[in-house]
Design a protein around this motif. Structure first.
Motif, PDB file in Angstrom:
ATOM      1  N   PRO A 333      33.412  39.380  31.739  1.00 44.29           N
ATOM      2  CA  PRO A 333      33.085  40.728  32.219  1.00 44.29           C
ATOM      3  C   PRO A 333      31.985  41.384  31.384  1.00 44.29           C
ATOM      4  O   PRO A 333      31.712  40.976  30.262  1.00 44.29           O
ATOM      5  CB  PRO A 333      34.409  41.479  32.082  1.00 44.29           C
ATOM      6  CG  PRO A 333      35.467  40.417  32.100  1.00 44.29           C
ATOM      7  CD  PRO A 333      34.839  39.228  31.422  1.00 44.29           C
ATOM      8  N   HIS A 334      31.404  42.420  31.952  1.00 46.11           N
ATOM      9  CA  HIS A 334      30.368  43.223  31.300  1.00 46.11           C
ATOM     10  C   HIS A 334      29.087  42.430  31.053  1.00 46.11           C
ATOM     11  O   HIS A 334      28.423  42.604  30.034  1.00 46.11           O
ATOM     12  CB  HIS A 334      30.880  43.826  29.994  1.00 46.11           C
ATOM     13  CG  HIS A 334      32.140  44.623  30.146  1.00 46.11           C
ATOM     14  ND1 HIS A 334      32.195  45.798  30.863  1.00 46.11           N
ATOM     15  CD2 HIS A 334      33.401  44.385  29.694  1.00 46.11           C
ATOM     16  CE1 HIS A 334      33.439  46.258  30.829  1.00 46.11           C
ATOM     17  NE2 HIS A 334      34.189  45.423  30.144  1.00 46.11           N
ATOM     18  N   THR A 427      20.383  47.971  40.394  1.00 51.45           N
ATOM     19  CA  THR A 427      21.307  46.839  40.299  1.00 51.45           C
ATOM     20  C   THR A 427      22.515  47.194  39.439  1.00 51.45           C
ATOM     21  O   THR A 427      23.659  46.860  39.784  1.00 51.45           O
ATOM     22  CB  THR A 427      20.583  45.608  39.722  1.00 51.45           C
ATOM     23  OG1 THR A 427      19.531  45.233  40.598  1.00 51.45           O
ATOM     24  CG2 THR A 427      21.547  44.436  39.574  1.00 51.45           C
ATOM     25  N   VAL A 428      22.288  47.869  38.329  1.00 54.06           N
ATOM     26  CA  VAL A 428      23.389  48.274  37.451  1.00 54.06           C
ATOM     27  C   VAL A 428      24.334  49.215  38.190  1.00 54.06           C
ATOM     28  O   VAL A 428      25.567  49.082  38.108  1.00 54.06           O
ATOM     29  CB  VAL A 428      22.844  48.931  36.161  1.00 54.06           C
ATOM     30  CG1 VAL A 428      23.974  49.620  35.390  1.00 54.06           C
ATOM     31  CG2 VAL A 428      22.167  47.904  35.286  1.00 54.06           C
ATOM     32  N   THR A 429      23.784  50.158  38.936  1.00 51.91           N
ATOM     33  CA  THR A 429      24.609  51.103  39.698  1.00 51.91           C
ATOM     34  C   THR A 429      25.499  50.362  40.692  1.00 51.91           C
ATOM     35  O   THR A 429      26.716  50.607  40.780  1.00 51.91           O
ATOM     36  CB  THR A 429      23.718  52.120  40.434  1.00 51.91           C
ATOM     37  OG1 THR A 429      22.956  52.850  39.478  1.00 51.91           O
ATOM     38  CG2 THR A 429      24.560  53.077  41.256  1.00 51.91           C
ATOM     39  N   LYS A 430      24.908  49.457  41.439  1.00 50.81           N
ATOM     40  CA  LYS A 430      25.677  48.700  42.431  1.00 50.81           C
ATOM     41  C   LYS A 430      26.703  47.791  41.750  1.00 50.81           C
ATOM     42  O   LYS A 430      27.856  47.706  42.185  1.00 50.81           O
ATOM     43  CB  LYS A 430      24.737  47.852  43.306  1.00 50.81           C
ATOM     44  CG  LYS A 430      25.463  47.043  44.379  1.00 50.81           C
ATOM     45  CD  LYS A 430      24.533  46.070  45.092  1.00 50.81           C
ATOM     46  CE  LYS A 430      23.700  46.747  46.120  1.00 50.81           C
ATOM     47  NZ  LYS A 430      22.989  45.755  46.997  1.00 50.81           N
ATOM     48  N   PHE A 434      30.897  47.469  42.062  1.00 51.84           N
ATOM     49  CA  PHE A 434      31.654  46.233  42.301  1.00 51.84           C
ATOM     50  C   PHE A 434      32.733  46.065  41.238  1.00 51.84           C
ATOM     51  O   PHE A 434      33.857  45.645  41.537  1.00 51.84           O
ATOM     52  CB  PHE A 434      30.721  45.019  42.269  1.00 51.84           C
ATOM     53  CG  PHE A 434      29.708  44.964  43.380  1.00 51.84           C
ATOM     54  CD1 PHE A 434      29.869  45.723  44.535  1.00 51.84           C
ATOM     55  CD2 PHE A 434      28.591  44.152  43.278  1.00 51.84           C
ATOM     56  CE1 PHE A 434      28.941  45.671  45.564  1.00 51.84           C
ATOM     57  CE2 PHE A 434      27.660  44.084  44.301  1.00 51.84           C
ATOM     58  CZ  PHE A 434      27.831  44.849  45.442  1.00 51.84           C
ATOM     59  N   ALA A 435      32.396  46.367  39.985  1.00 53.09           N
ATOM     60  CA  ALA A 435      33.365  46.234  38.897  1.00 53.09           C
ATOM     61  C   ALA A 435      34.539  47.185  39.098  1.00 53.09           C
ATOM     62  O   ALA A 435      35.699  46.842  38.814  1.00 53.09           O
ATOM     63  CB  ALA A 435      32.680  46.509  37.559  1.00 53.09           C
ATOM     64  N   GLU A 436      34.255  48.367  39.612  1.00 49.30           N
ATOM     65  CA  GLU A 436      35.317  49.354  39.829  1.00 49.30           C
ATOM     66  C   GLU A 436      36.266  48.919  40.942  1.00 49.30           C
ATOM     67  O   GLU A 436      37.489  49.056  40.823  1.00 49.30           O
ATOM     68  CB  GLU A 436      34.698  50.709  40.165  1.00 49.30           C
ATOM     69  CG  GLU A 436      35.726  51.823  40.301  1.00 49.30           C
ATOM     70  CD  GLU A 436      35.085  53.181  40.542  1.00 49.30           C
ATOM     71  OE1 GLU A 436      35.824  54.134  40.865  1.00 49.30           O
ATOM     72  OE2 GLU A 436      33.855  53.291  40.410  1.00 49.30           O
ATOM     73  N   TYR A 459      41.378  42.045  33.605  1.00 50.94           N
ATOM     74  CA  TYR A 459      40.553  42.859  34.493  1.00 50.94           C
ATOM     75  C   TYR A 459      40.990  42.692  35.948  1.00 50.94           C
ATOM     76  O   TYR A 459      41.538  41.655  36.331  1.00 50.94           O
ATOM     77  CB  TYR A 459      39.079  42.485  34.359  1.00 50.94           C
ATOM     78  CG  TYR A 459      38.418  43.046  33.117  1.00 50.94           C
ATOM     79  CD1 TYR A 459      37.453  44.040  33.225  1.00 50.94           C
ATOM     80  CD2 TYR A 459      38.767  42.601  31.855  1.00 50.94           C
ATOM     81  CE1 TYR A 459      36.839  44.569  32.097  1.00 50.94           C
ATOM     82  CE2 TYR A 459      38.168  43.115  30.713  1.00 50.94           C
ATOM     83  CZ  TYR A 459      37.203  44.092  30.835  1.00 50.94           C
ATOM     84  OH  TYR A 459      36.614  44.620  29.709  1.00 50.94           O
ATOM     85  N   LYS A 460      40.711  43.733  36.750  1.00 49.29           N
ATOM     86  CA  LYS A 460      41.016  43.679  38.179  1.00 49.29           C
ATOM     87  C   LYS A 460      40.379  42.439  38.794  1.00 49.29           C
ATOM     88  O   LYS A 460      40.992  41.721  39.577  1.00 49.29           O
ATOM     89  CB  LYS A 460      40.497  44.941  38.871  1.00 49.29           C
ATOM     90  CG  LYS A 460      40.829  45.034  40.343  1.00 49.29           C
ATOM     91  CD  LYS A 460      40.229  46.300  40.959  1.00 49.29           C
ATOM     92  CE  LYS A 460      40.813  47.554  40.333  1.00 49.29           C
ATOM     93  NZ  LYS A 460      40.305  48.783  41.019  1.00 49.29           N
ATOM     94  N   ASN A 461      39.128  42.202  38.454  1.00 46.03           N
ATOM     95  CA  ASN A 461      38.440  40.951  38.760  1.00 46.03           C
ATOM     96  C   ASN A 461      38.079  40.323  37.412  1.00 46.03           C
ATOM     97  O   ASN A 461      37.332  40.932  36.641  1.00 46.03           O
ATOM     98  CB  ASN A 461      37.174  41.218  39.578  1.00 46.03           C
ATOM     99  CG  ASN A 461      36.418  39.951  39.958  1.00 46.03           C
ATOM    100  OD1 ASN A 461      36.316  39.012  39.171  1.00 46.03           O
ATOM    101  ND2 ASN A 461      35.855  39.930  41.162  1.00 46.03           N
ATOM    102  N   PRO A 462      38.629  39.150  37.088  1.00 40.04           N
ATOM    103  CA  PRO A 462      38.434  38.573  35.749  1.00 40.04           C
ATOM    104  C   PRO A 462      36.980  38.360  35.344  1.00 40.04           C
ATOM    105  O   PRO A 462      36.698  38.144  34.160  1.00 40.04           O
ATOM    106  CB  PRO A 462      39.165  37.227  35.844  1.00 40.04           C
ATOM    107  CG  PRO A 462      40.174  37.418  36.914  1.00 40.04           C
ATOM    108  CD  PRO A 462      39.499  38.312  37.921  1.00 40.04           C
ATOM    109  N   ASN A 463      36.069  38.440  36.305  1.00 37.26           N
ATOM    110  CA  ASN A 463      34.657  38.164  36.015  1.00 37.26           C
ATOM    111  C   ASN A 463      33.767  39.396  36.088  1.00 37.26           C
ATOM    112  O   ASN A 463      32.569  39.293  35.850  1.00 37.26           O
ATOM    113  CB  ASN A 463      34.122  37.098  36.973  1.00 37.26           C
ATOM    114  CG  ASN A 463      34.948  35.823  36.939  1.00 37.26           C
ATOM    115  OD1 ASN A 463      35.732  35.573  37.852  1.00 37.26           O
ATOM    116  ND2 ASN A 463      34.809  35.051  35.888  1.00 37.26           N
ATOM    117  N   LEU A 464      34.342  40.545  36.413  1.00 38.06           N
ATOM    118  CA  LEU A 464      33.530  41.749  36.583  1.00 38.06           C
ATOM    119  C   LEU A 464      33.935  42.840  35.608  1.00 38.06           C
ATOM    120  O   LEU A 464      35.121  43.153  35.457  1.00 38.06           O
ATOM    121  CB  LEU A 464      33.661  42.300  38.013  1.00 38.06           C
ATOM    122  CG  LEU A 464      33.090  41.454  39.150  1.00 38.06           C
ATOM    123  CD1 LEU A 464      33.298  42.172  40.476  1.00 38.06           C
ATOM    124  CD2 LEU A 464      31.606  41.170  38.932  1.00 38.06           C
ATOM    125  N   GLY A 465      32.941  43.422  34.958  1.00 33.18           N
ATOM    126  CA  GLY A 465      33.125  44.579  34.098  1.00 33.18           C
ATOM    127  C   GLY A 465      31.849  45.384  34.131  1.00 33.18           C
ATOM    128  O   GLY A 465      30.736  44.825  34.165  1.00 33.18           O
TER     129      GLY A 465
END
Length: 558
Positions: A333-334, A427-430, A434-436, A459-465
């Motif tokens: 993530p992140h 891109t960061v905003t979008k 997605f992370a949320e 994380y809600k999605n293990p790959n997104l932060g």
């Protein structure tokens, strides 16, 4: 011809495929010689993660995997597109039917296997996909090799402790949860136990080829270092011998069969430019892989395929200029990957071959993907391992050298990296949205069990932060590779083909041959698996069709 030695079989290359070929040939009672171009043995295999993707093997099944030849073939047929003669149904079937036999054979010869039971296929949701088909060698005490331990190939980045590739996923998140922390502590304790026993413990690729070589030496297979193949000697489409270089002079060896396992053309600038339009700076393959097998094959008009492809993957050059083939780093993530316009263009957590293809395709489309940028924010650096950098410990050299670009705002990061700021900001905003929600609506990052394997399950999605907390970091990303995957076309018996017909006595396996895996990477160990299995198949086919034990008059000078 003034022959100076004679063998039944000569194997070219001392990576996993070459050593397995030699073991199998010697076991079959054939006088076998193994030659290696460089002054070090082990090839790219010794630099690898050491895993072999072998469906339906008894080691994984004993560990709890339910698998079958039918499911494996279904999976391979589904994920490997029709790429011509390299990945025919017959080749896939031979791979699946012989892979588990090879595993058993090597175990009986002295190999000790460990199952990577949690390691998914790279497309586990596809028909026939599984989790746990990869195996690797048990940690090995290199003292058992005697003087050969001194001439083993060593990579730019050696693991600080002996470890298993099937447990590497715990390393980046060891400081985030008790389960992964305990697994990593167990790795260190295991390494300490080896040390107090006085053992020289090696693992992953080095451990695999180390034990394989020990088996070959037990079979009394001679290994000749610094013995490059210079030419094949073919009469009437039949192998009669080879020319090598010995002590700087031509040296001729008579034989009835040759198994080429000498690697690809990763380190040949002219061939890389011709077929890939990239240089040699980003490859992780052995420095001696300069395309010797391919050039000889082209000289004799031997069939070739997939020359435009490689075992691609995102790579970086660290503060010392060492190549870092990024696997888990881009899945945490992140973080996200963007091109110079600031846009994401693929699922960062997908198979490295798919990710590598994405970089090359994007570059062809807009000319702004080489280099791309891996963008990280503070929580990524505070929580997860990145290469050999521990969480919260970013060496000054990493920043001062330019390996890591650091900034307090996204705007500053864009300016320092010369990324289009408006594109990156959008891109960061979008991405943060997605992370949320936990859903990557653009590229499906985190939708696969393979993506999640290297993610953070908290994380809600293990790959997104989200990427929102300073400081921010960026790392240049290039299309690296583990080796080329195009070369000599071989049939289901491993025989090299010319105009679609076998050349009697000539076989090819590994990265000097066109891969049975086509343009994809079905699962962990899809390079070492095929090179080993087709080496095994080739040696058995030689014994069954060309030679019976002890047919050659041995007159070599040991």
């Amino acid at each position: 011809m003034n022959w100076q030695e004679e063998f039944d079989v000569v194997v070219v290359g001392s990576g996993a495929g070459g050593i397995v070929s030699a073991i199998t040939s010697a076991h079959n009672g054939l006088n076998t010689l193994l030659i290696e171009k460089s002054a070090s043995w082990g090839g790219s295999s010794a630099l690898s993660g050491g895993g072999l993707w072998i469906p339906n093997n008894h080691v994984s099944k004993k560990a709890g995997l339910q698998d079958s030849e039918e499911e494996a073939l279904t999976y391979m047929q589904d994920v490997i597109a029709d790429t011509g003669p390299a990945s025919t149904y017959e080749r896939k079937e031979a791979y699946v039917k012989n892979g588990h036999k090879m595993v058993k054979f090597l175990e009986e010869a002295g190999m000790k296997w460990v199952a990577g039971i949690l390691y998914p296929d790279y497309y586990p949701e596809r028909p026939g996909g599984k989790i746990g088909r990869s195996i690797e060698g048990e940690i090995f005490d290199s003292r058992l090799l005697g003087d050969y331990a001194k001439t083993m190939r060593v990579g730019e980045l050696e693991p600080p402790i002996p470890l298993y590739s099937g447990k590497v996923a715990s390393l980046p998140k060891a400081f985030t949860n008790a389960k992964d922390f305990n697994i990593v502590v167990g790795m260190f304790l295991s390494g300490f136990k080896h040390k107090i026993k006085g053992e020289k413990a090696i693992s992953i690729g080095a451990g695999l080829v180390g034990r394989l070589l020990k088996i070959a030496l037990d079979y009394k297979v001679p290994l000749r270092l610094s013995t490059p193949l210079k030419d094949l000697i073919i009469e009437n489409d039949k192998i009669v011998g080879i020319e090598v270089e010995k002590d700087g002079q031509p040296y001729f060896i008579k034989c009835k069969a040759v198994i080429l396992a000498g690697g690809g053309f990763e380190r040949n600038p002219e061939l890389r430019k011709k077929y890939h339009n990239v240089g040699t700076d980003w490859t992780s393959a052995s420095e001696s892989n300069t395309g010797d097998m391919l050039l000889i094959a082209q000289k004799y008009h031997i069939d070739t395929a997939l020359l435009d492809d490689a075992w691609w993957g995102p790579a970086a050059l660290d503060a010392n200029g060492a190549r870092k083939f990024l696997v888990y780093e881009r899945s945490m993530p992140h973080c996200m990957i963007v091109d110079q316009t600031g846009e994401r263009y693929f699922n960062e957590s997908e198979s490295y071959v798919d990710a590598g293809h994405a970089i090359l395709e994007r570059q062809e489309m807009n000319g702004k993907a080489i280099h791309s940028w891996l963008i990280l924010e503070s929580r990524n650096r505070n929580k997860y391992l990145f290469g050999d950098m521990l969480p919260r410990m970013t060496p000054k050299k990493a920043i001062e050298s330019g390996f890591l670009i650091k900034a307090d705002t996204i705007e500053e990061l864009a300016r320092k990296c010369e990324i289009d700021y408006d594109g990156l900001k959008a891109t960061v905003t979008k991405f943060n949205q997605f992370a949320e929600t936990g859903t990557d609506e653009d590229f499906g990052r985190g939708n696969s069990a393979y993506d999640n394997y290297y993610g953070d399950p908290s994380y809600k999605n293990p790959n997104l932060g989200a990427i929102e907390k300073a400081p921010f970091y960026a790392v240049k990303i290039y299309p690296g590779d583990l080796g080329t995957k195009g070369g000599i076309v071989a049939n289901e018996h491993g025989q090299a083909l010319k105009n679609g017909l076998p050349i009697e006595g000539l076989y090819a396996t590994g990265n000097c041959s066109a891969s049975v895996m086509g343009r994809v990477y079905p699962g962990p160990g899809s390079t070492l698996g095929p090179t080993s299995v087709f080496g095994y198949i080739s040696a058995n086919h030689i014994q069954e069709t060309l030679l019976q034990p002890s047919t050659a008059t041995l007159s070599h000078n040991l």
